[in-house]
Design a protein around this motif. Structure first.
Motif, PDB file in Angstrom:
ATOM      1  N   THR A 132     -46.746  39.384  12.149  1.00 27.86           N
ATOM      2  CA  THR A 132     -46.800  39.053  10.720  1.00 27.86           C
ATOM      3  C   THR A 132     -45.486  38.415  10.246  1.00 27.86           C
ATOM      4  O   THR A 132     -45.353  38.035   9.092  1.00 27.86           O
ATOM      5  N   HIS A 133     -44.525  38.313  11.156  1.00 25.89           N
ATOM      6  CA  HIS A 133     -43.191  37.831  10.799  1.00 25.89           C
ATOM      7  C   HIS A 133     -43.131  36.306  10.951  1.00 25.89           C
ATOM      8  O   HIS A 133     -43.203  35.791  12.063  1.00 25.89           O
ATOM      9  N   THR A 134     -43.041  35.596   9.823  1.00 19.09           N
ATOM     10  CA  THR A 134     -42.975  34.131   9.874  1.00 19.09           C
ATOM     11  C   THR A 134     -41.542  33.707  10.096  1.00 19.09           C
ATOM     12  O   THR A 134     -40.656  34.052   9.318  1.00 19.09           O
ATOM     13  N   VAL A 135     -41.310  32.963  11.161  1.00 19.00           N
ATOM     14  CA  VAL A 135     -39.949  32.617  11.584  1.00 19.00           C
ATOM     15  C   VAL A 135     -39.637  31.156  11.272  1.00 19.00           C
ATOM     16  O   VAL A 135     -38.498  30.801  10.967  1.00 19.00           O
ATOM     17  N   ILE A 136     -40.664  30.300  11.356  1.00 18.21           N
ATOM     18  CA  ILE A 136     -40.520  28.886  10.993  1.00 18.21           C
ATOM     19  C   ILE A 136     -41.581  28.578   9.951  1.00 18.21           C
ATOM     20  O   ILE A 136     -42.755  28.902  10.137  1.00 18.21           O
ATOM     21  N   GLN A 137     -41.146  27.973   8.830  1.00 14.38           N
ATOM     22  CA  GLN A 137     -42.072  27.762   7.733  1.00 14.38           C
ATOM     23  C   GLN A 137     -42.179  26.289   7.372  1.00 14.38           C
ATOM     24  O   GLN A 137     -41.264  25.711   6.813  1.00 14.38           O
ATOM     25  N   ASP A 138     -43.290  25.695   7.732  1.00 15.87           N
ATOM     26  CA  ASP A 138     -43.669  24.363   7.274  1.00 15.87           C
ATOM     27  C   ASP A 138     -42.535  23.339   7.443  1.00 15.87           C
ATOM     28  O   ASP A 138     -42.086  22.733   6.478  1.00 15.87           O
ATOM     29  N   VAL A 139     -42.118  23.163   8.671  1.00 11.14           N
ATOM     30  CA  VAL A 139     -41.029  22.225   8.953  1.00 11.14           C
ATOM     31  C   VAL A 139     -41.577  20.826   9.208  1.00 11.14           C
ATOM     32  O   VAL A 139     -42.465  20.635  10.036  1.00 11.14           O
ATOM     33  N   ASN A 140     -41.057  19.856   8.469  1.00  5.20           N
ATOM     34  CA  ASN A 140     -41.369  18.445   8.667  1.00  5.20           C
ATOM     35  C   ASN A 140     -40.077  17.721   8.995  1.00  5.20           C
ATOM     36  O   ASN A 140     -39.102  17.831   8.258  1.00  5.20           O
TER      37      ASN A 140
END
Ligand SMILES: Nc1ncnc2c1ncn2[C@@H]1O[C@H](COP(=O)(O)OP(=O)(O)O)[C@@H](O)[C@H]1O
Ligand SMILES: [Mg+2]
Length: 372
Positions: A15-23
């Motif tokens: 459940t741990h988001t480490v990278i968020q929506d990288v462009n």
């Protein structure tokens, strides 16, 4: 050589988001540095580019081809890690050439490539040695050689110099810069050290909590940070900050803060109120208490020989650092002093830490001169 593109890339572990929506678009031949505090996701993002871990969402392309589902071995990338795990029982030559052995190349061809790479990295006199007979810097060169010999499309470095002492780190930093100048291969380099990022990068990607805070040339990030995080992260010693309030008086806005700080609000072009200002240690000048834009108590001086840092208490919980070319008299310590600076050197931020734009000509000029 190849370009790299990341589209809406995210990564979660459970459940741990480490990278968020990288462009992110990285150009062919570019030297890009990922920088950010420990745990912000730099290694994870680099491993996603390498194909060592897969993204939870999004598309990774190399050279225009979607490689999201292509295994690491077929991406044309070579990886250099912080802990350069060389094979201890193999000579330097075999360590460098081992990837070519596994590809089934002929012995002569391998020897030729190994010796070319070894010459480039100045380890050609060490080819018969075992890793334990090498210094840390030599081992790291061998690790780079091992990546180099495969003639990758893209080099990926994950904190390759962190285990080296500071002299060697400087030296290897120059070698890596030269390697890029010579090879012109696309390189992505991860570090938590902003000075390494500033000196190596064509462009820097500042990461924080798995998100991109800003992408830009070293000059852009230094002169025109988008927000307080980037402003505080790039530059050493870090930027000084102080909370301020906006006041309207006789039709003109003022920015006011502790120590008698009062700046004209014409610096501000946005409608958002200024909540905090920032100023770099190198933009401050020590003056008499009644001469500066702000008064404070000089608490401490650090003498580094070629430069000196003064620590000035602006308020109970605010200390500013000032960089001085010459040491002030020691009897100034504990006394009230003034700090002077030009309004053009002031960065202003709203309550969310977003930098509000300033129309000072000198600032605009600095930002425009960023082509590298
Ligand atoms: N395999 C994994 N499983 C669970 N969490 C991980 C894993 N790898 C990394 N993380 C977590 O992801 C975050 C980012 O890690 P990392 O990319 O190594 O950061 P950085 O390289 O910037 O220091 C950290 O909170 C780390 O604990
Ligand atoms: Mg890491």
């Amino acid at each position: 050589m190849a370009s790299v593109s990341l589209e809406s890339v995210s990564k979660s572990f459970g459940t741990h988001t480490v990278i968020q929506d990288v462009n992110l678009q990285i150009n062919d031949g570019e030297f890009v540095v990922f920088v950010g505090p420990s745990g912000c996701g730099k290694s994870t993002l680099l491993r996603i580019v390498a194909g060592l871990i897969s993204a939870s969402k999004g598309i990774v392309s190399i050279g225009g081809d979607d490689v999201t589902d292509v295994p690491a071995s077929q991406r044309g990338v070579a990886f250099v890690f912080q802990s350069y795990a060389l094979y201890p029982h193999m000579s330097v030559a075999r360590n460098i050439g081992f990837a070519l052995e596994t590809l089934g190349l002929k012995r002569d061809a391998i020897a030729q490539k190994v010796s070319a790479v070894a010459r480039m990295l100045k380890v050609d006199h060490l080819l018969e040695r075992r890793p334990r007979e090498l210094s840390g810097g030599q081992r790291q060169r061998v690790a780079i050689g091992r990546a180099l010999v495969r003639q990758p499309e893209i080099f990926l470095f994950d904190e390759p110099l962190s285990n080296l002492d500071s002299d060697l780190r400087m030296e290897m930093r120059m070698e890596i810069a030269k390697l890029h100048d010579d090879l012109k291969t696309t390189m992505i380099y991860v570090t938590h050290d902003q000075s390494e990022a500033m000196t190596l990068a064509d462009r820097i990607v500042v990461l924080n909590h798995g998100r991109i805070e800003q992408v830009g040339t070293p000059k852009q990030l230094y002169h025109a940070p988008d927000n307080r995080f980037v402003a505080g992260f790039i530059g050493s010693p870090r930027m000084n900050f102080v909370p301020v309030t906006m006041r309207q008086a006789a039709g003109a806005g003022r920015i006011e803060g502790p120590g008698g700080l009062s700046l004209s609000a014409s610096m501000q072009t946005s409608s958002e109120p200024v909540a905090e200002i920032g100023i770099r240690p190198e933009a401050l000048r020590l003056v008499a208490a009644d001469k500066g834009r702000i008064t404070c108590t000089l608490e401490r001086i650090e003498d580094l020989g070629h430069e000196h840092f003064g620590y000035c208490r602006i308020a109970d919980d605010v200390i500013w650092v000032i960089r001085l070319a010459t040491a002030p008299e020691h009897d100034l310590i504990g006394t009230r002093v003034g700090l002077d600076f030009s309004e053009a050197a002031v960065f202003v931020f709203d309550a969310n830490g977003k930098r509000l734009t300033v129309n000072h000509p000198s600032v605009v000029k600095a930002i425009e001169g960023t082509g590298r």
